[in-house]
Scaffold this motif. Structure first.
Motif, mmCIF file in Angstrom:
data_model
loop_
_atom_site.group_PDB
_atom_site.id
_atom_site.type_symbol
_atom_site.label_atom_id
_atom_site.label_comp_id
_atom_site.label_asym_id
_atom_site.label_seq_id
_atom_site.Cartn_x
_atom_site.Cartn_y
_atom_site.Cartn_z
ATOM 1 N N VAL A 89 0.868 -1.185 0.000
ATOM 2 C CA VAL A 89 0.000 0.000 0.000
ATOM 3 C C VAL A 89 0.900 1.229 0.000
ATOM 4 O O VAL A 89 1.775 1.374 0.859
ATOM 5 C CB VAL A 89 -0.933 0.014 1.220
ATOM 6 N N THR A 90 0.678 2.115 -0.969
ATOM 7 C CA THR A 90 1.476 3.332 -1.095
ATOM 8 C C THR A 90 0.645 4.551 -0.688
ATOM 9 O O THR A 90 -0.538 4.440 -0.374
ATOM 10 C CB THR A 90 1.957 3.513 -2.541
ATOM 11 N N GLY A 91 1.294 5.725 -0.717
ATOM 12 C CA GLY A 91 0.579 6.977 -0.468
ATOM 13 C C GLY A 91 0.374 7.316 0.991
ATOM 14 O O GLY A 91 -0.492 8.127 1.328
ATOM 15 N N ASN A 92 1.139 6.709 1.883
ATOM 16 C CA ASN A 92 0.983 6.963 3.315
ATOM 17 C C ASN A 92 1.498 8.342 3.711
ATOM 18 O O ASN A 92 2.232 8.998 2.979
ATOM 19 C CB ASN A 92 1.704 5.877 4.106
ATOM 20 N N CYS A 93 1.115 8.769 4.902
ATOM 21 C CA CYS A 93 1.632 10.001 5.542
ATOM 22 C C CYS A 93 1.341 11.255 4.714
ATOM 23 O O CYS A 93 2.099 12.220 4.774
ATOM 24 C CB CYS A 93 3.130 9.870 5.810
#
Length: 568
Positions: free
Chosen positions: A86-90
């Motif tokens: 899962v990408t796009g954190n923070c």
């Protein structure tokens, strides 16, 4: 005839139920049968005798948004049995993004996540403006599955331009952000991420846009998620008392949960040397949230939070100390002059040791070790800590630290453990129902951090060697739990009809290897890579991706969209 038959393994299906010996048959990327299948015909048979057959691991906290564009395998994650990232954190995603905002979006990744600007500029081709266009770009070549959160920083920058770093948003600007979130969710975003960490900045010292947002803006965006009833909200910042009281932080999380009604993850629950007992209070607050019906979990890593750094590439450690902060964003010549300035030294010493306010840096100089030196006369200090160096030299620890770095043009490499240094505390956190295991940060802090192996660390050192929990419980926390929270309804279990994402591993040997520096990023930039022991095969959508540590040549991964987008 089956496409693939995995025979004679011990199947741990992800539910937490006891494992059993059996076979798994795969056809057209799906599990079609489990149990004792016998000598059925298959194009390929893998003998898993002596191995565990588990659902592929789901790494829910990565910053692989850029790396996946040039590395579809998501190495090193795939070597550890990870089949979905899962990408796009923070708050940090690469879309949506107008052409004029590209440099600022890159700036956040460079400063907050310590990803090389040279690599980003060479490796990101920017063939998109919208979030949907970015997802289509990712679909071109995929080794592992990828689900993408849309970052609030990207949405805010899209709506406000340069003003996103400076002020509260107007009602019209908030509506633009809400529209962008709706569009992202409509085309398949796995949710949204926000960031309220006050020590996260852009390269030039400006605030990270998401950290400037007021509560009304965040609530408006949360309500958009309630409209669609899909996606997860990921929150970064403030959870362990370095910025706010944890009770206030949980009140903030509850307010967002009341607005969106969706699962939420936050960074992070950890043992911190600055507040060594605070994690206990945080766990109690988290447990109360679950009892009250909120789907709120704190991420918890199996690994110590350790950083290698120099005084030229350090992120976050000293950024919220007022005398240190300007030097952290200054060119080398200014840093050299500033750290050498005798007039500044008293304040530098005070802020980095004597001041009682809790900061990102723990101020325990015995936990800062000298990892690499460049002048022959300094080689004798390798492996020593700064407190010992100071005692030997009869200096204040801050003076000993700065003088050593100055003697080597600020290139001396240091290492420190910021958190999770108390194994007993970490064990209690890993077992707790209010936590979710993760936070690899894969793709971030690439030159001095490699936490890809959080899952192999759990299965090996924590479960096999220390008996922290059963193997079945550990597998479930790496598979079904994140799949359920993110709404990956056909993943996270070994069950007929589910996607054939599997990992085959040897429970007796599984463990992460020591990271090593490689130079395989765009523009020849360096990063830490990490292999694994005991991972025999990683299977994605029914095809073998990694076998005995080597890529098979297949690229079977998919972009995973939220349930509403998948159904449309």
């Amino acid at each position: 005839m089956f496409d693939l038959l995995v025979r004679n393994g011990r199947i741990i299906d992800g539910t937490g139920q006891p494992g059993y010996h059996g076979d798994v048959a795969i056809q057209a990327g799906r599990i079609v049968e489990t149990g004792r299948i016998g000598a059925a015909r298959a194009q390929r048979v893998i003998d898993a005798d002596g191995l565990i057959v588990a659902p592929g691991f789901i790494d829910h906290h990565t910053h692989l948004d850029a790396q996946l564009l040039w590395d579809p395998l998501a190495s090193s994650s795939c070597w550890h049995g990870v089949t979905t990232v899962v990408t796009g954190n923070c708050s940090l995603s690469l879309a949506p993004c107008k052409p004029e905002d590209r440099s600022d979006l890159v700036s956040g990744l460079v400063r907050v996540e310590a990803i090389s600007r040279k690599a980003l500029e060479a490796g990101v081709d920017w063939r998109w403006t919208t979030f949907g266009q970015y997802l289509k770009r990712l679909e071109e070549q995929r080794g592992v599955n990828v689900a993408c959160l849309v970052g609030h920083t990207a949405i805010r920058q899209f709506a406000m331009g340069a003003a996103a770093t400076e002020r509260a948003a107007s009602a019209d600007e908030i509506e633009v952000m809400c529209d962008q979130l709706r569009l992202a969710l409509r085309v398949g975003a796995a949710g949204m991420s926000i960031n309220q960490s006050k020590h996260h900045f852009l390269e030039d010292g400006r605030a990270l846009p998401s950290t400037v947002a007021q509560h009304d803006e965040l609530l408006a965006l949360a309500r958009v998620m309630a409209e669609t009833n899909v996606g997860l909200l990921q929150v970064n910042g403030g959870t362990m008392g370095t910025e706010v009281d944890p009770r206030d932080n949980y009140a903030f999380l509850r307010s967002l949960a009341d607005a969106n009604g969706r699962p939420m993850l936050f960074n992070q629950i950890a043992h911190k040397w600055q507040t060594p007992e605070l994690w206990k209070e945080v766990l109690k607050l988290g447990e109360q949230c679950l009892a009250d019906g909120y789907r709120i979990h704190g991420t918890c890593s199996t690994l110590p939070t350790s950083f290698e750094f120099t005084l030229m590439n350090v992120q976050l450690l000293f950024d919220n100390m007022p005398t240190w902060r300007p030097l952290m964003f200054a060119p080398r010549a200014e840093r050299l002059a500033g750290f050498a300035d005798p007039a500044r030294r008293p304040l530098l010493r005070f802020e980095a040791l004597e001041e009682k306010t809790i900061k990102s840096f723990h101020k325990r100089w015995e936990l800062v070790t000298i990892e690499k030196t460049f002048r022959p006369e300094n080689a004798c200090w390798l492996g020593s800590n700064i407190a010992a160096l100071a005692a030997q030299q009869g200096k204040h620890p801050v003076d000993a630290f700065l003088d050593l770095a100055l003697s080597e043009n600020l290139d001396t490499v240091f290492k420190t453990v910021l958190g999770n240094g108390d194994k007993e505390a970490v064990g209690q956190m890993l077992r707790h129902p209010a936590t979710i295991v993760g936070t690899s940060d894969a793709g971030a802090h690439t030159s001095f951090l490699a936490d890809y192996g959080y899952c192999t660390e759990l299965l090996g050192p924590w479960v096999r060697d220390r008996g922290l929990m059963s193997l079945e419980q550990a597998v479930s926390r790496l598979t079904l739990m994140p799949a359920t929270l993110f709404g990956f309804d056909d993943r996270g279990q070994i069950r007929p009809g589910f996607a054939a994402d599997l990992v085959l591993f040897d429970a007796a040997t599984v463990a992460p290897c020591k990271p090593e520096l490689v130079f395989d990023y765009p523009a020849g930039e360096a990063r830490q890579a990490q292999a694994a022991r005991g991972i025999e095969a990683t299977i994605v959508n029914g095809e073998v991706l990694i076998e005995n540590g080597r890529h098979s040549g297949a690229l079977p991964g998919r972009v995973l969209r939220n349930a509403r987008a998948e159904a449309s």
